[in-house]
Design an enzyme around this catalytic site. Structure first.
Site, mmCIF file in Angstrom:
data_model
loop_
_atom_site.group_PDB
_atom_site.id
_atom_site.type_symbol
_atom_site.label_atom_id
_atom_site.label_comp_id
_atom_site.label_asym_id
_atom_site.label_seq_id
_atom_site.Cartn_x
_atom_site.Cartn_y
_atom_site.Cartn_z
ATOM 1 N N LYS A 72 0.835 -1.083 -0.113
ATOM 2 C CA LYS A 72 -0.223 -0.311 -0.574
ATOM 3 C C LYS A 72 0.742 1.084 0.454
ATOM 4 O O LYS A 72 0.661 1.821 -0.588
ATOM 5 C CB LYS A 72 -0.941 -0.150 0.587
ATOM 6 C CG LYS A 72 -2.311 -1.126 1.558
ATOM 7 C CD LYS A 72 -2.746 -0.486 2.416
ATOM 8 C CE LYS A 72 -4.337 -1.858 2.320
ATOM 9 N NZ LYS A 72 -5.418 -1.349 3.428
ATOM 10 N N ASP A 108 -10.302 3.018 2.355
ATOM 11 C CA ASP A 108 -10.044 2.217 4.396
ATOM 12 C C ASP A 108 -11.134 3.434 5.189
ATOM 13 O O ASP A 108 -11.756 2.248 5.488
ATOM 14 C CB ASP A 108 -8.624 1.908 4.625
ATOM 15 C CG ASP A 108 -8.554 0.566 4.062
ATOM 16 O OD1 ASP A 108 -9.247 -0.279 2.830
ATOM 17 O OD2 ASP A 108 -6.806 0.162 3.447
ATOM 18 N N ASN A 156 -1.572 3.660 22.265
ATOM 19 C CA ASN A 156 -0.945 2.571 21.307
ATOM 20 C C ASN A 156 0.328 2.897 22.569
ATOM 21 O O ASN A 156 0.533 3.044 23.347
ATOM 22 C CB ASN A 156 -0.066 2.967 19.816
ATOM 23 C CG ASN A 156 0.440 2.610 19.218
ATOM 24 O OD1 ASN A 156 -0.332 2.206 19.395
ATOM 25 N ND2 ASN A 156 1.649 2.685 18.716
ATOM 26 N N THR A 158 3.184 1.793 22.078
ATOM 27 C CA THR A 158 4.904 2.268 21.395
ATOM 28 C C THR A 158 4.249 4.163 21.822
ATOM 29 O O THR A 158 3.234 4.637 20.681
ATOM 30 C CB THR A 158 5.537 2.380 20.089
ATOM 31 O OG1 THR A 158 5.490 0.683 20.156
ATOM 32 C CG2 THR A 158 7.105 3.280 19.980
ATOM 33 N N TYR A 225 -12.026 -8.806 11.149
ATOM 34 C CA TYR A 225 -12.993 -10.462 10.766
ATOM 35 C C TYR A 225 -13.061 -11.306 11.016
ATOM 36 O O TYR A 225 -14.193 -12.146 10.957
ATOM 37 C CB TYR A 225 -14.220 -9.559 9.340
ATOM 38 C CG TYR A 225 -13.172 -9.447 8.656
ATOM 39 C CD1 TYR A 225 -12.771 -9.006 8.565
ATOM 40 C CD2 TYR A 225 -12.767 -11.099 7.893
ATOM 41 C CE1 TYR A 225 -11.931 -8.222 7.214
ATOM 42 C CE2 TYR A 225 -11.416 -10.768 6.894
ATOM 43 C CZ TYR A 225 -11.286 -9.881 6.265
ATOM 44 O OH TYR A 225 -10.119 -9.866 5.225
HETATM 45 P P1 ATR Z 1 -1.201 -2.027 9.997
HETATM 46 O O1 ATR Z 1 -0.724 -0.993 8.834
HETATM 47 O O2 ATR Z 1 -2.777 -2.997 10.133
HETATM 48 O O3 ATR Z 1 -2.149 -0.940 11.348
HETATM 49 P P2 ATR Z 1 1.234 -1.557 11.727
HETATM 50 O O4 ATR Z 1 1.120 -0.235 11.155
HETATM 51 O O5 ATR Z 1 2.376 -2.607 12.466
HETATM 52 O O6 ATR Z 1 -0.070 -2.611 11.227
HETATM 53 O O7 ATR Z 1 0.359 -1.436 13.241
HETATM 54 C C1 ATR Z 1 -0.257 -2.353 14.247
HETATM 55 C C2 ATR Z 1 -0.534 -1.514 15.608
HETATM 56 O O8 ATR Z 1 -0.887 -2.671 16.332
HETATM 57 C C3 ATR Z 1 0.376 -0.840 15.694
HETATM 58 O O9 ATR Z 1 -0.848 0.277 17.007
HETATM 59 C C4 ATR Z 1 0.853 -1.957 17.134
HETATM 60 O O10 ATR Z 1 1.578 -1.319 18.355
HETATM 61 P P3 ATR Z 1 3.274 0.033 18.554
HETATM 62 O O11 ATR Z 1 3.012 0.927 17.111
HETATM 63 O O12 ATR Z 1 3.263 -0.386 19.820
HETATM 64 O O13 ATR Z 1 4.242 -1.315 17.700
HETATM 65 C C5 ATR Z 1 -0.358 -2.511 17.696
HETATM 66 N N1 ATR Z 1 0.691 -3.750 18.546
HETATM 67 C C6 ATR Z 1 0.641 -4.027 17.363
HETATM 68 N N2 ATR Z 1 0.755 -5.665 18.292
HETATM 69 C C7 ATR Z 1 0.037 -5.538 19.810
HETATM 70 C C8 ATR Z 1 0.607 -6.162 20.708
HETATM 71 N N3 ATR Z 1 0.593 -6.967 21.331
HETATM 72 N N4 ATR Z 1 0.107 -4.914 21.591
HETATM 73 C C9 ATR Z 1 -0.427 -3.972 21.776
HETATM 74 N N5 ATR Z 1 0.167 -3.631 20.218
HETATM 75 C C10 ATR Z 1 -0.351 -4.287 19.816
#
Ligand code: ATR
Length: 279
Positions: A72, A108, A156, A158, A225
């Site tokens: 994307k 989206d 978030n 992070t 989903y």
């Molecule tokens: P997408 O494009 O699908 O949103 P991404 O950019 O990799 O994928 O983002 C994933 C999101 O899920 C992020 O907000 C991530 O938090 P971090 O920024 O802290 O990495 C969050 N995420 C993924 N696994 C997580 C977990 N186990 N606990 C909390 N947040 C999680």
């Protein structure tokens, strides 16, 4: 029965992998329902070959594609033009081939808001607790603000990512970044709670926060989903909250892509039925 002729138009999806995608089923059902002479096929495009795939689209007159993970963002500089939303997001999920000019869109976030509207949820003036600050969170947050949400609290894991996202979003509305660990302290302020992380896709995922603290008054949305009802939605429902899963977002982002390509209203119910039969 599908009849392919010399005039049949070709659409598809670029993804890597792409085998799991429900879009071919959904868009094919839509073309069939409206009697449009078109096919929609999956293309597994290695990110290293994306530029060639885009050139191929031009060379072969492919009329439009959806674009999914992990392409994307990477496709943006390869297109002739991207619309305002895709430009802000730095990500495209729909490409239209307009007489050789490739134009990128991102449906989206609007698909997400459409799916809420379908469930009778109006986002205007609402306070939204949005969990996740990745690509999905960004598209959902942007659409919510554009369509009148009152305030978005971005939580978030992070926290720096939430801060950066809120900086980008602040010109579109009221936003507030918080660390995920503070979510429970804002639950009572949230009209809408939205999970945009991948947490909940797997059986053994630990909870994002204490789901038992979700107030009955909230509407809880998960963009996942599969599973059809995540643990978040299951507990929220037990608590008496209204819950919505990610099926509607999948269908409505596809419906918007269909409209961009064909100029016609998408047969949303047909598309939803096609996906539901497979889930
Ligand atoms: P997408 O494009 O699908 O949103 P991404 O950019 O990799 O994928 O983002 C994933 C999101 O899920 C992020 O907000 C991530 O938090 P971090 O920024 O802290 O990495 C969050 N995420 C993924 N696994 C997580 C977990 N186990 N606990 C909390 N947040 C999680």
């Amino acid at each position: 029965m599908l009849k392919i002729t010399g005039k049949t138009e070709v659409y598809g999806i670029f993804g890597f992998p792409v085998k799991h995608s429900l879009s071919p089923l959904m868009q094919t059902a839509a073309f069939e329902a409206l009697g449009i002479d078109a096919v929609y096929v999956p293309f597994e495009v290695n990110p290293d070959n994306l530029a060639d795939a885009v050139s191929g689209m031009r060379a072969m007159g492919i009329k439009g594609v959806n674009v999914t993970v992990p392409l994307k963002e990477k496709i943006v500089p390869l297109l002739d033009e991207v619309d305002e939303t895709a430009s802000f997001l730095g990500a495209v999920n729909t490409v239209k081939n307009l007489n050789g000019r490739l134009i990128g869109f991102n449906t989206d976030g609007d698909g997400f808001v459409d799916s809420l509207a379908e469930e009778g949820v109006d986002v205007k003036g609402k306070t939204v607790l949005l969990i996740g600050a990745g690509g999905s969170g960004k598209s959902v947050a942007y659409a919510l603000l554009k369509r009148g949400a009152g305030r978005i609290i971005v939580a978030n894991r992070t926290v720096d990512r939430a801060v950066t996202l809120c900086e980008k979003l602040s010109r579109y509305g009221s936003v507030e970044p918080i660390p995920l660990s503070d979510v429970e302290s804002v639950l009572d302020r949230a009209d809408l709670i939205v999970n945009t992380t991948s947490v909940g896709m797997r059986d053994n995922d630990s909870r994002l926060f204490d789901y038992n603290a979700i107030p009955e008054s909230a509407v809880v949305v998960d963009i996942i989903y599969k599973p059809f009802r995540t643990e978040l939605l299951g507990v929220a429902r037990e608590k008496g909250a209204k819950v919505i899963n990610g099926l509607g977002m999948l269908v409505h982002q596809g419906a918007r892509a269909f409209k961009i390509w064909t100029g016609r209203e998408a047969p949303v119910d047909v598309m939803k039925k096609a996906v539901l039969e497979r889930l």
